[in-house]
Design a protein around this motif. Structure first.
Motif, short mmCIF file in Angstrom:
data_model
loop_
_atom_site.label_atom_id
_atom_site.label_comp_id
_atom_site.label_asym_id
_atom_site.label_seq_id
_atom_site.Cartn_x
_atom_site.Cartn_y
_atom_site.Cartn_z
N THR A 122 16.53 12.56 17.00
CA THR A 122 17.76 12.26 16.24
C THR A 122 17.47 11.54 14.93
OG1 THR A 122 18.26 10.09 17.24
CG2 THR A 122 19.03 12.04 18.41
N ILE A 123 16.23 11.61 14.43
CA ILE A 123 15.93 11.04 13.11
C ILE A 123 16.59 11.89 12.04
CG2 ILE A 123 14.10 10.51 11.46
CD1 ILE A 123 12.30 9.88 13.81
N GLY A 124 16.36 13.22 12.09
CA GLY A 124 17.08 14.15 11.23
C GLY A 124 17.03 13.83 9.76
N TYR A 125 15.86 14.01 9.13
CA TYR A 125 15.74 13.68 7.72
C TYR A 125 16.68 14.50 6.84
CZ TYR A 125 11.55 11.03 8.83
OH TYR A 125 10.67 10.12 9.33
N GLY A 126 16.89 15.76 7.17
CA GLY A 126 17.81 16.57 6.40
C GLY A 126 17.22 17.22 5.16
N SER A 221 6.91 2.58 1.32
CA SER A 221 6.33 2.90 2.62
C SER A 221 6.99 2.09 3.74
CB SER A 221 4.82 2.62 2.60
OG SER A 221 4.18 3.37 1.60
N LEU A 222 7.21 0.81 3.49
CA LEU A 222 7.88 -0.02 4.49
C LEU A 222 9.30 0.46 4.74
CD1 LEU A 222 7.60 -2.57 6.26
CD2 LEU A 222 8.48 -3.89 4.32
N TYR A 223 9.96 0.85 3.67
CA TYR A 223 11.31 1.39 3.76
C TYR A 223 11.32 2.68 4.60
CZ TYR A 223 15.37 4.03 1.95
OH TYR A 223 16.51 4.79 1.82
N TYR A 224 10.35 3.56 4.37
CA TYR A 224 10.27 4.80 5.15
C TYR A 224 10.06 4.51 6.64
CZ TYR A 224 8.17 8.75 7.51
OH TYR A 224 7.87 9.71 8.44
N CYS A 225 9.16 3.59 6.96
CA CYS A 225 8.87 3.27 8.35
C CYS A 225 10.12 2.72 9.05
CB CYS A 225 7.73 2.27 8.45
SG CYS A 225 6.13 2.91 7.90
N PHE A 226 10.81 1.82 8.39
CA PHE A 226 12.00 1.23 9.00
C PHE A 226 13.11 2.26 9.17
CE2 PHE A 226 16.13 -0.86 8.77
CZ PHE A 226 16.00 -1.84 9.74
N THR A 230 14.27 3.44 13.05
CA THR A 230 15.64 3.12 13.45
C THR A 230 16.50 4.38 13.56
OG1 THR A 230 16.15 2.67 11.13
CG2 THR A 230 15.61 0.79 12.52
N THR A 231 15.88 5.55 13.40
CA THR A 231 16.51 6.88 13.50
C THR A 231 17.62 7.07 12.47
OG1 THR A 231 18.20 6.33 15.18
CG2 THR A 231 16.00 6.93 15.97
N ILE A 232 17.60 6.29 11.38
CA ILE A 232 18.56 6.52 10.30
C ILE A 232 18.22 7.82 9.58
CG2 ILE A 232 19.48 5.60 8.14
CD1 ILE A 232 18.91 2.80 9.23
N GLY A 233 16.94 7.97 9.22
CA GLY A 233 16.44 9.23 8.68
C GLY A 233 17.17 9.73 7.45
N ILE A 238 9.57 11.58 2.44
CA ILE A 238 8.99 12.38 3.50
C ILE A 238 7.48 12.42 3.31
CG2 ILE A 238 8.97 14.62 4.68
CD1 ILE A 238 11.63 13.19 4.81
N PRO A 239 6.70 11.93 4.26
CA PRO A 239 5.24 11.94 4.09
C PRO A 239 4.68 13.35 4.22
CG PRO A 239 5.83 11.14 6.26
CD PRO A 239 7.11 11.28 5.50
N GLY A 240 3.62 13.61 3.47
CA GLY A 240 2.92 14.89 3.58
C GLY A 240 3.50 16.01 2.75
N ASP A 241 4.47 15.72 1.88
CA ASP A 241 5.09 16.77 1.08
C ASP A 241 4.51 16.87 -0.33
OD1 ASP A 241 6.66 17.53 3.15
OD2 ASP A 241 8.58 16.97 2.25
N ALA A 242 3.50 16.09 -0.64
CA ALA A 242 2.85 16.19 -1.95
C ALA A 242 2.16 17.54 -2.06
CB ALA A 242 1.84 15.06 -2.13
N PRO A 243 2.20 18.19 -3.23
CA PRO A 243 1.65 19.55 -3.35
C PRO A 243 0.14 19.62 -3.07
CG PRO A 243 2.22 18.63 -5.50
CD PRO A 243 2.79 17.72 -4.49
N ASP A 244 -0.59 18.54 -3.31
CA ASP A 244 -2.04 18.56 -3.10
C ASP A 244 -2.44 17.77 -1.86
OD1 ASP A 244 -1.21 16.19 -4.13
OD2 ASP A 244 -2.93 15.91 -5.47
#
Length: 332
Positions: A122-126, A221-226, A230-233, A238-244
């Motif tokens: 139920t994180i659901g980044y969207g 990064s701290l903001y992303y983890c929290f 907390t499943t706010i998402g 989004i980690p890992g979306d950098a083109p390289d």
């Protein structure tokens, strides 16, 4: 100013009325009002902080658009507007014209695994959504079965983790029970567990993300983890979306594991918190003596069975104070 109270006894049960309402109902009504005020205050603060930044962004975008038109006087404005709308529509569906047109697709197995995890937790980044009608239908069915399965898994893991945490509470009680009251020892227990989990699942991962993600600072990064745990998402980071991004599938797999384990630790922290009755304000809203709550014989039977399975640790290893009501979880 004192609130008038009325105490009545009916059938050997005591019911307290405040302003003509049951005390629990009175607290519940006031809590709803306080909650609405809290939401309105949050909205005011967000508007105060974010509106100036949005205005600056709009102003910058207008200037960039005017500069682009000035440098390209022969450009068809109507065609440009259509192209911008198509880019925005694709971006809202998880397809970026800047990266995904020539980069890794959103629906590779690694990306799909990450998406499946965000759905059933139920994180659901969207930021990525199903595009096909079949995918949307499957997403609903997958979430319908996956969310309960995830809750069962998280509950089972938390139940196991409560065993060492309860043993730690007994250890503190055995060493400090003659010096401090049980409530103080419980606060110390909760504080040490909370501090450890904050370091392991917020502060340390944030430092790792800061190193791995080139465009993130530590606050990002701290903001992303929290936001994730907390499943706010919200999906703005989004980690890992950098083109390289190197080793993207493995990186996404590691993030998936981090999210699941992190959610378990969040639930563990909440379980320890709710076990401290003095801090659990939910008891204020419970009906007094359960006189207005319908009785469910089957549920009462299950609760009694669960109580019978709960055992205390060997008291010779834990000379707790008489007032200690430490819950102990045992593996079935």
């Amino acid at each position: 100013m004192t609130v008038p109270q009325l105490t009545l006894k009916e059938n050997n049960k005591t019911t307290i009325y405040v302003c003509g309402l049951r005390r629990s109902t009175f607290f519940c009504v006031n809590y709803v009002i306080l909650y609405m005020v809290f939401i309105a205050a949050g909205a005011a603060v967000f508007a105060r902080f974010e509106q100036p930044h949005e205005d600056d962004l709009i102003r910058h975008l207008k200037l960039s658009k005017m500069e682009f038109i000035r440098k390209n006087p022969n450009l068809n404005h109507e065609s440009m507007e259509i192209f911008i709308k198509e880019v925005l529509a694709a971006s809202n569906r998880g397809v970026s014209a800047a990266n995904n047109v020539s980069g890794e697709p959103n629906w590779s197995f690694g990306q799909s695994l990450f998406f499946a995890c965000t759905v059933i937790t139920t994180i659901g980044y969207g930021h990525v959504t199903p595009l096909s009608q079949e995918g949307k239908l499957f997403c609903m069915l997958y979430a319908l079965f996956g969310i309960p399965l995830t809750l069962v898994l998280l509950t089972a893991l938390v139940d196991r983790l409560m065993i060492p945490t309860t043993k730690y509470l007994h250890f503190l009680n055995s060493r400090l029970g003659h010096l401090y009251p049980p409530f103080t020892i419980r606060l110390l227990h909760f504080a040490t567990i909370l501090t450890t989990l904050i370091f392991l699942f917020l502060l340390l991962p944030a430092a790792i993300f800061t190193y791995v993600e080139p465009e993130w600072n530590y606050m990002d990064s701290l903001y992303y983890c929290f936001i994730s745990l907390t499943t706010i998402g919200l999906g703005d980071y989004i980690p890992g979306d950098a083109p390289d991004q190197k080793y993207r599938p493995f990186y996404k797999l590691m993030i998936t594991g981090y999210l699941v384990v992190g959610l378990v630790c969040v639930m563990l922290t909440l379980s320890i918190y709710y076990d401290i009755r003095q801090l659990n304000f939910g008891v204020l809203f419970m009906l007094e003596n359960d006189e207005a709550r319908p009785k469910d014989p089957e549920k009462m039977h299950l609760q009694e069975a669960g109580t019978n399975r709960t055992k205390y640790l060997n008291e010779k290893d834990s000379p707790a104070s008489p007032d200690d009501t430490t819950p102990v979880h045992s593996i079935p």
